[in-house]
Design an enzyme around this catalytic site. Structure first.
Site, PDB file in Angstrom:
ATOM      1  CE  LYS A 147      -3.275   2.597   2.935  1.00  0.00           C
ATOM      2  NZ  LYS A 147      -4.108   2.589   4.141  1.00  0.00           N
ATOM      3  CE  LYS A 187      -6.623   8.601   8.250  1.00  0.00           C
ATOM      4  NZ  LYS A 187      -7.238   7.503   9.012  1.00  0.00           N
ATOM      5  CG  ASP A 246      -1.937   5.133   4.988  1.00  0.00           C
ATOM      6  OD1 ASP A 246      -1.769   4.051   5.597  1.00  0.00           O
ATOM      7  OD2 ASP A 246      -3.027   5.482   4.491  1.00  0.00           O
ATOM      8  CD  GLU A 292      -6.736   5.190   2.587  1.00  0.00           C
ATOM      9  OE1 GLU A 292      -7.721   5.246   3.348  1.00  0.00           O
ATOM     10  OE2 GLU A 292      -5.571   5.005   2.996  1.00  0.00           O
ATOM     11  NE  ARG A 299     -10.980  -1.323   3.946  1.00  0.00           N
ATOM     12  CZ  ARG A 299     -11.552  -1.546   5.118  1.00  0.00           C
ATOM     13  NH1 ARG A 299     -12.716  -2.181   5.182  1.00  0.00           N
ATOM     14  NH2 ARG A 299     -10.979  -1.148   6.234  1.00  0.00           N
TER      15      ARG A 299
HETATM   16  N1  BES Z   1      -4.230   4.353   6.970  1.00  0.00           N
HETATM   17  C1  BES Z   1      -5.380   4.132   7.757  1.00  0.00           C
HETATM   18  C2  BES Z   1      -5.142   3.119   8.874  1.00  0.00           C
HETATM   19  C3  BES Z   1      -4.426   3.633  10.081  1.00  0.00           C
HETATM   20  C4  BES Z   1      -5.054   4.454  10.969  1.00  0.00           C
HETATM   21  C5  BES Z   1      -3.155   3.194  10.353  1.00  0.00           C
HETATM   22  C6  BES Z   1      -4.396   4.882  12.104  1.00  0.00           C
HETATM   23  C7  BES Z   1      -2.508   3.604  11.493  1.00  0.00           C
HETATM   24  C8  BES Z   1      -3.124   4.463  12.367  1.00  0.00           C
HETATM   25  C9  BES Z   1      -6.520   3.592   6.897  1.00  0.00           C
HETATM   26  O1  BES Z   1      -6.563   4.075   5.612  1.00  0.00           O
HETATM   27  C10 BES Z   1      -7.779   3.997   7.562  1.00  0.00           C
HETATM   28  O2  BES Z   1      -8.034   5.163   7.641  1.00  0.00           O
HETATM   29  N2  BES Z   1      -8.553   3.020   8.023  1.00  0.00           N
HETATM   30  C11 BES Z   1      -9.758   3.287   8.690  1.00  0.00           C
HETATM   31  C12 BES Z   1     -10.754   2.270   8.238  1.00  0.00           C
HETATM   32  C13 BES Z   1     -12.149   2.549   8.715  1.00  0.00           C
HETATM   33  C14 BES Z   1     -12.682   3.791   8.053  1.00  0.00           C
HETATM   34  C15 BES Z   1     -13.004   1.361   8.390  1.00  0.00           C
HETATM   35  C16 BES Z   1      -9.503   3.178  10.193  1.00  0.00           C
HETATM   36  O3  BES Z   1      -8.757   2.300  10.600  1.00  0.00           O
HETATM   37  O4  BES Z   1     -10.030   4.002  10.919  1.00  0.00           O
HETATM   38 ZN    ZN Z   2      -4.806   4.718   4.804  1.00  0.00          ZN
HETATM   39 MN    MN Z   3      -7.632   5.877   5.489  1.00  0.00          MN
END
Ligand code: BES
Ligand code: ZN
Ligand code: MN
Length: 496
Positions: free
Chosen positions: A267, A279, A290, A351, A353
């Site tokens: 990714k 966020k 990321d 995003e 996935r």
């Molecule tokens: N890159 C983030 C995951 C992440 C969040 C990694 C915080 C490390 C710390 C990913 O793209 C994301 O935002 N995932 C969301 C998914 C949710 C919306 C289902 C998450 O984990 O909040």
């Molecule tokens: Zn992400």
């Molecule tokens: Mn995200």
């Protein structure tokens, strides 16, 4: 930094510093014992005065020990001899290098690799030594003038017990340097600011790897190429960004046999604001990390190339920013993936996935014997496992076992999480083949389940969620280079 192996006695080392271990309570290791004898019992005398007991991570620097050819002797506490294991060995080695850096020594010979570590051979100890030394010498920025002269070590010799061990130690020094170089590559890419490390920058790094090694070829797919392939999921992530997305495709060792490749899919979100599902502001800067999955693929290629490992490897990196914009994807949008499956985007922050599903579909054309994707995919994985272990999901028990073992051997650990079809229903959508989020429960599992839908039944596949392990937050904020050690060790084992 230069590394060598040598089988001489510690008192005969003509270096700035000789490093030897001391166990609790003042129990000398073999090398320390030798120095003690040579110096007429000086070492034991100093310890008796109470300057050091041998507790783990204690260090004591001695100058001009009689009848030795070195300027200094660094005693390193190793704790109780019976308890000396993987973790304690790593801690002792790190303590030694930290103390060494405080001294002015520019070269050293370490005898810590001769200490017995339960269940570990010389190669393991040599590798851990090099990895620790390289890890501690990395700085994001060159040192500033006011910090004084650069006192970092320039050359490290590993003392081994006998000449018979030399070949083994030297070969390990080379592969360990490759692992360390790959890890540092990943770490540095992760640390770069997101205005520098863009999708185009990642593509350039891949091109640089290919330019440096004729065994590597690279192909960069642009927006138009991805449109032609029908990568609607991947492209939807990039809609809100001014930076064009890239699909970076690396291939190593295509000529090495007719074996099908191992494919690594990483990714590469160079900044994840969440998009329209924005966020919160706190610590949003950390979303520059990321792209650490992508960085681990590039780092692994770097290591494999440096080792000239006889293996066929494909690397696929979907790279994009995820930003809000008038043209960005919205919650409720439905996109069609390259596999033809439709996805209802209920949260634009899920995003990763969306990028990965099209990259996984693209990977099929290489008919890989194994696919491993690596992604900072879910905050839920951080909640589940913290920063110790990466989350491992796999549809193949043998592959999972091999990856867990590689993580255990390198201290770059993973922990297996369930990948069960029962979780799939959380991704049901009333409007498309699936939704891109699965609700509050088991967030890292439903993310893995989403990816699973894009992998053929017979395809051996594993997914590493590195959201908790790819970087550290707080005072030590910075990328770790994980899981490059795990991945490279896994690949080495596939060749062996
Ligand atoms: N890159 C983030 C995951 C992440 C969040 C990694 C915080 C490390 C710390 C990913 O793209 C994301 O935002 N995932 C969301 C998914 C949710 C919306 C289902 C998450 O984990 O909040
Ligand atoms: Zn992400
Ligand atoms: Mn995200």
């Amino acid at each position: 930094m230069e590394y060598a192996a040598k089988s001489g006695s510690p008192e005969k080392q003509r270096v700035a510093c000789v490093i030897v271990g001391v166990f609790e309570h003042r129990r000398l290791s073999e090398a320390a014992e030798t120095l003690d004898k040579a110096s007429g019992g000086q070492l034991a005398g100093i310890l008796r005065r109470g300057d050091m007991d041998g507790k783990l991570k204690q260090t004591l620097l001695l100058h001009s020990l009689p009848n030795t050819l070195c300027d200094r002797v660094l005693l390193v506490g190793c704790g109780k001899e019976r308890e000396f294991d993987d973790a304690r060995y790593r801690q002792a080695v790190r303590a030694a290098f930290q103390a060494l850096r405080q001294s002015g020594a520019r070269d050293a010979t370490t005898y810590l690799a001769s200490l017995p570590v339960r269940g570990r051979d010389l190669a393991w100890k040599v590798r851990e030594t090099v990895v620790a030394s390289e890890e501690l010498s990395y700085r994001f920025q060159p040192p500033k003038d006011e910090e004084g002269p650069d006192t970092r070590l320039r050359s490290l010799t590993v003392g081994v017990d006998s000449r018979r061990d030399l070949d083994d130690a030297e070969a390990t020094l080379r592969s360990a340097q490759a692992i360390a170089a790959g890890t540092l590559t990943a770490r540095h890419l992760g640390n770069l600011p997101p205005n520098v490390c863009t999708p185009a920058y990642l593509a350039e790094q891949a091109e640089a790897l290919a330019a440096a090694d004729s065994a590597i070829s690279v192909k960069i797919l642009e927006t138009a190429d991805m449109e032609a392939l029908g990568m609607g999921a991947l492209l939807s992530v990039a809609r809100g960004s001014r930076q064009p997305p890239k699909l970076i495709v690396l291939e190593y060792g295509a000529g090495m046999g007719r074996e099908p490749p191992i494919a690594l899919v990483g990714k590469g979100v160079t900044f994840d604001s969440g998009g329209i599902s924005l966020k919160p502001g706190a610590a949003m800067d950390e979303m520059k990390f990321d792209m650490c999955g992508a960085a681990s693929v590039l780092g692994t290629f770097k290591a494999v190339s440096q080792m000239q490992l006889p293996i066929h490897l494909v690397g696929i990196i979907p790279a994009s920013e995820n930003l809000p914009d008038g043209n960005a994807s919205k919650p409720g949008d439905i996109v069609t993936s390259m596999a033809g499956k439709t996805i209802e985007i209920l949260n634009t922050d899920a995003e990763g996935r969306l990028l990965l599903c099209d990259a996984l579909t693209y990977a099929k054309r290489y008919e890989p014997r194994v696919i491993i994707d690596i992604a900072t995919l879910t905050g839920a994985c951080v909640v589940a496992l913290g920063s110790q272990a990466s989350g491992l999901f796999s549809n193949d028990a043998t592959l999972a076992r091999a990856l867990l073992a590689a993580g255990e051997a390198t201290g770059d650990r993973a922990w297996q999480m369930p990948l069960w079809p029962e979780y799939q229903k959380q991704l049901d959508s009333n409007f498309a083949d699936m939704a891109n989020i699965g609700g509050r429960e088991a967030g890292s599992v439903t993310a893995a389940c989403f990816l699973w839908r894009f992998v053929d039944d017979h395809q051996r596949w594993a997914h590493l969620d590195i959201a908790g392990t790819a970087w550290k937050s707080g005072k030590e904020k910075g990328a770790t280079g994980r899981p490059v050690p795990l991945l490279v060790e896994y690949l080495i084992q596939q060749v062996a």
